[in-house]
Design a protein around this motif. Structure first.
Motif, short mmCIF file in Angstrom:
data_model
loop_
_atom_site.label_atom_id
_atom_site.label_comp_id
_atom_site.label_asym_id
_atom_site.label_seq_id
_atom_site.Cartn_x
_atom_site.Cartn_y
_atom_site.Cartn_z
N LYS A 8 -52.09 76.53 50.16
CA LYS A 8 -53.41 75.92 50.03
C LYS A 8 -53.50 74.73 50.98
CE LYS A 8 -53.19 75.02 45.61
NZ LYS A 8 -51.75 75.37 45.47
N ASN A 9 -54.66 74.51 51.56
CA ASN A 9 -54.81 73.45 52.56
C ASN A 9 -54.91 72.07 51.91
OD1 ASN A 9 -55.07 72.33 55.12
ND2 ASN A 9 -57.30 72.34 55.00
N TYR A 10 -53.74 71.58 51.53
CA TYR A 10 -53.57 70.19 51.10
C TYR A 10 -52.43 69.62 51.94
CZ TYR A 10 -56.63 71.11 47.18
OH TYR A 10 -57.72 71.44 46.41
N GLU A 11 -52.58 68.39 52.40
CA GLU A 11 -51.67 67.85 53.40
C GLU A 11 -50.21 67.90 52.96
OE1 GLU A 11 -53.26 64.04 54.43
OE2 GLU A 11 -54.82 64.91 55.71
N GLY A 12 -49.93 67.54 51.70
CA GLY A 12 -48.55 67.57 51.23
C GLY A 12 -47.99 68.98 51.21
N ASP A 13 -48.79 69.94 50.73
CA ASP A 13 -48.34 71.34 50.69
C ASP A 13 -48.06 71.85 52.10
OD1 ASP A 13 -48.88 71.05 48.02
OD2 ASP A 13 -50.27 72.74 47.88
N VAL A 14 -49.01 71.63 53.02
CA VAL A 14 -48.86 72.13 54.38
C VAL A 14 -47.62 71.52 55.05
CG1 VAL A 14 -49.91 72.19 56.67
CG2 VAL A 14 -51.31 72.63 54.65
N MET A 15 -47.44 70.21 54.91
CA MET A 15 -46.29 69.54 55.52
C MET A 15 -44.98 70.08 54.98
SD MET A 15 -45.32 65.47 55.49
CE MET A 15 -45.09 65.48 53.70
N ASN A 16 -44.87 70.24 53.65
CA ASN A 16 -43.61 70.68 53.07
C ASN A 16 -43.31 72.14 53.34
OD1 ASN A 16 -43.15 68.10 52.19
ND2 ASN A 16 -43.64 68.49 50.06
N PHE A 17 -44.34 72.99 53.35
CA PHE A 17 -44.12 74.39 53.71
C PHE A 17 -43.75 74.50 55.19
CE2 PHE A 17 -46.07 75.69 49.68
CZ PHE A 17 -45.37 76.85 49.39
N ASP A 18 -44.34 73.65 56.05
CA ASP A 18 -43.95 73.63 57.47
C ASP A 18 -42.46 73.34 57.61
OD1 ASP A 18 -46.35 74.23 58.67
OD2 ASP A 18 -46.93 72.16 59.02
N MET A 19 -42.00 72.34 56.90
CA MET A 19 -40.58 71.97 56.96
C MET A 19 -39.71 73.10 56.46
SD MET A 19 -40.81 67.99 55.67
CE MET A 19 -39.03 67.83 55.63
N ALA A 20 -40.13 73.73 55.36
CA ALA A 20 -39.35 74.84 54.81
C ALA A 20 -39.28 76.00 55.79
CB ALA A 20 -39.96 75.30 53.49
N ALA A 21 -40.38 76.28 56.49
CA ALA A 21 -40.39 77.38 57.45
C ALA A 21 -39.41 77.12 58.59
CB ALA A 21 -41.81 77.57 58.00
N GLY B 21 -48.65 71.93 43.40
CA GLY B 21 -48.49 71.12 42.21
C GLY B 21 -48.80 71.90 40.95
N SER B 22 -48.12 71.57 39.86
CA SER B 22 -48.42 72.18 38.58
C SER B 22 -49.75 71.62 38.05
CB SER B 22 -47.31 71.90 37.59
OG SER B 22 -46.10 72.47 38.04
N GLY B 23 -50.23 72.22 36.96
CA GLY B 23 -51.51 71.81 36.40
C GLY B 23 -52.63 72.77 36.72
N THR C 171 -48.57 67.53 42.40
CA THR C 171 -47.66 67.03 43.42
C THR C 171 -47.03 68.20 44.15
OG1 THR C 171 -47.15 65.09 42.07
CG2 THR C 171 -45.63 65.60 43.86
N SER C 172 -47.00 68.16 45.46
CA SER C 172 -46.48 69.27 46.25
C SER C 172 -45.02 69.56 45.93
CB SER C 172 -46.61 68.95 47.74
OG SER C 172 -47.95 68.72 48.09
N PRO C 173 -44.64 70.83 45.94
CA PRO C 173 -43.21 71.16 45.84
C PRO C 173 -42.47 70.67 47.08
CG PRO C 173 -44.49 73.13 46.36
CD PRO C 173 -45.48 72.03 46.10
N THR C 174 -41.15 70.59 46.99
CA THR C 174 -40.35 70.08 48.09
C THR C 174 -39.87 71.23 48.98
OG1 THR C 174 -38.38 70.17 46.69
CG2 THR C 174 -39.60 68.08 46.75
N PRO C 175 -39.54 70.94 50.25
CA PRO C 175 -39.12 72.02 51.15
C PRO C 175 -37.92 72.81 50.65
CG PRO C 175 -39.66 70.06 52.41
CD PRO C 175 -39.70 69.67 50.97
N ASP C 176 -36.98 72.14 49.97
CA ASP C 176 -35.80 72.89 49.49
C ASP C 176 -36.18 73.93 48.45
OD1 ASP C 176 -36.15 70.42 47.79
OD2 ASP C 176 -34.58 71.41 46.63
N GLN C 177 -37.26 73.69 47.70
CA GLN C 177 -37.70 74.70 46.74
C GLN C 177 -38.12 75.98 47.46
OE1 GLN C 177 -40.26 71.55 44.42
NE2 GLN C 177 -40.19 73.42 43.19
#
Length: 333
Positions: A104-117, A53-55, A79-85
């Motif tokens: 970074k270990n935040y649930e949204g980040d981990v989930m979306n990076f998992d999907m991107a991978a 997330g920005s900020g 807010t976590s970036p999206t997998p397409d990013q």
């Protein structure tokens, strides 16, 4: 709320455009606005990509460049970036040696990076590994995590692993190095004020003029306890003693001391905290071999700071010292 902006709905896009224009010699903003990448793409090099997330600026876009990241994917504020990013960023900077996601270990980040991978492996056949940072010792679980949060120690991981990638280290070896740096990094933060998310228009939490929050996260998450405001020495003592306890007996070890501002704290005060923290760690027999002080992993306009201690072996020390040239961090060649 007083902020230099045209509107809450355009602040991220306009900030990224300004950042890319100000540092056009180092970075490029993708035409879609989904990621910032290095201007020069290195063939045969493992690509390092992070985001969130920005900020928290300058994290992560401010660390894109020689000796650190190849791309950064910014989400909306907190807010976590999206997998397409991440997918598009990885395809843009892939040099043929694989991709390492630093997350970074935040649930949204981990989930979306998992999907991107998964998408990256299935759609593009690119080798990818994911390194999770979780250096925050304040709380085991928070509003947005299972386990410890990834906070300012993420910068240390990005710097040391980035230097190794620049030297041509393989994907698997970079992953192992990053895990070692993460294990040897411990952080703890304290907030003197809340932050104000532009879209919300009011502080995330209420904190009285004579109070502080120990163990706060970088999104305004509550910490482990609220306390009356104390002196810099007293604040540093609670933080540094907690970090020293985590490490156990490390007498004689070299370390990096990183005092990080959350965005609303003057450098004068951060150097006061550095002075206090250094004396405490030296009493534990730790040699502060390298230091970094400034606002690098922020929480919008929050006042306060975090302290990170990273135990350095000879390889990590050499990699920290290697040349780096990004918008927010630069030394050497």
């Amino acid at each position: 709320m007083k902020k230099l902006m045209n509107g809450a709905d355009t602040i991220l896009a306009e900030s990224l455009a300004g950042f890319a224009a100000a540092h056009a010699d180092i970075v490029v903003l993708d035409p879609s606005g989904k990621f910032i990448r290095r201007k020069d793409i290195i063939s045969g090099k493992v690509a390092l990509i992070s985001g969130g997330g920005s900020g928290h600026e300058p994290l992560h876009a401010g660390f894109v460049g020689m000796g650190m990241l190849d791309a950064a994917c910014p989400g909306q504020v907190f807010t976590s970036p999206t997998p397409d990013q991440m997918l598009e960023a990885a395809q843009a900077v892939d040099g043929g040696a694989g991709v390492l996601f630093i997350v970074k270990n935040y649930e949204g980040d981990v989930m979306n990076f998992d999907m991107a991978a998964e998408m990256l492996k299935d759609m593009a056949g690119i080798a990818v590994m994911q390194l999770i940072t979780n250096d925050d010792i304040a709380v085991e679980d928070s509003l947005f995590t299972t386990g410890r949060r990834g906070v300012a120690g993420t910068l240390v991981v990005e710097r040391i692993v980035g230097a190794a990638a620049e030297k041509g280290m393989s994907l698997a070896d970079l992953m192992a190095l990053g895990e070692r740096v993460n294990r040897q990094s411990k952080s703890f933060g304290v907030a003197l004020t809340s932050c104000t998310v532009p879209a919300a228009g009011k502080p995330t939490f209420d904190l009285g003029p004579g109070d502080m929050e120990f163990g706060v996260g970088i999104h305004g998450e509550p910490g482990r306890r609220r306390a009356a405001l104390a002196s810099a020495d007293e604040i540093a003592a609670e933080i540094c003693e907690g970090i020293a306890k985590e490490f156990g007996d490390v007498r004689g070890r070299n370390a990096l001391l990183f005092v990080n501002g959350f965005g609303g704290t003057p450098l004068m005060e951060l150097y006061v905290m550095h002075n206090s923290a250094r004396r405490i760690f030296e009493r534990h027999g730790i040699e502060i071999a390298r230091s970094l002080t400034g606002s690098y992993v922020t929480s919008l306009d929050m006042a306060g700071c975090s302290i990170t201690l990273t135990l350095l072996d000879d390889d990590m020390l050499s990699l920290w010292d290697a040349p780096v040239h990004t918008a927010a961090l630069r030394w050497g060649a």
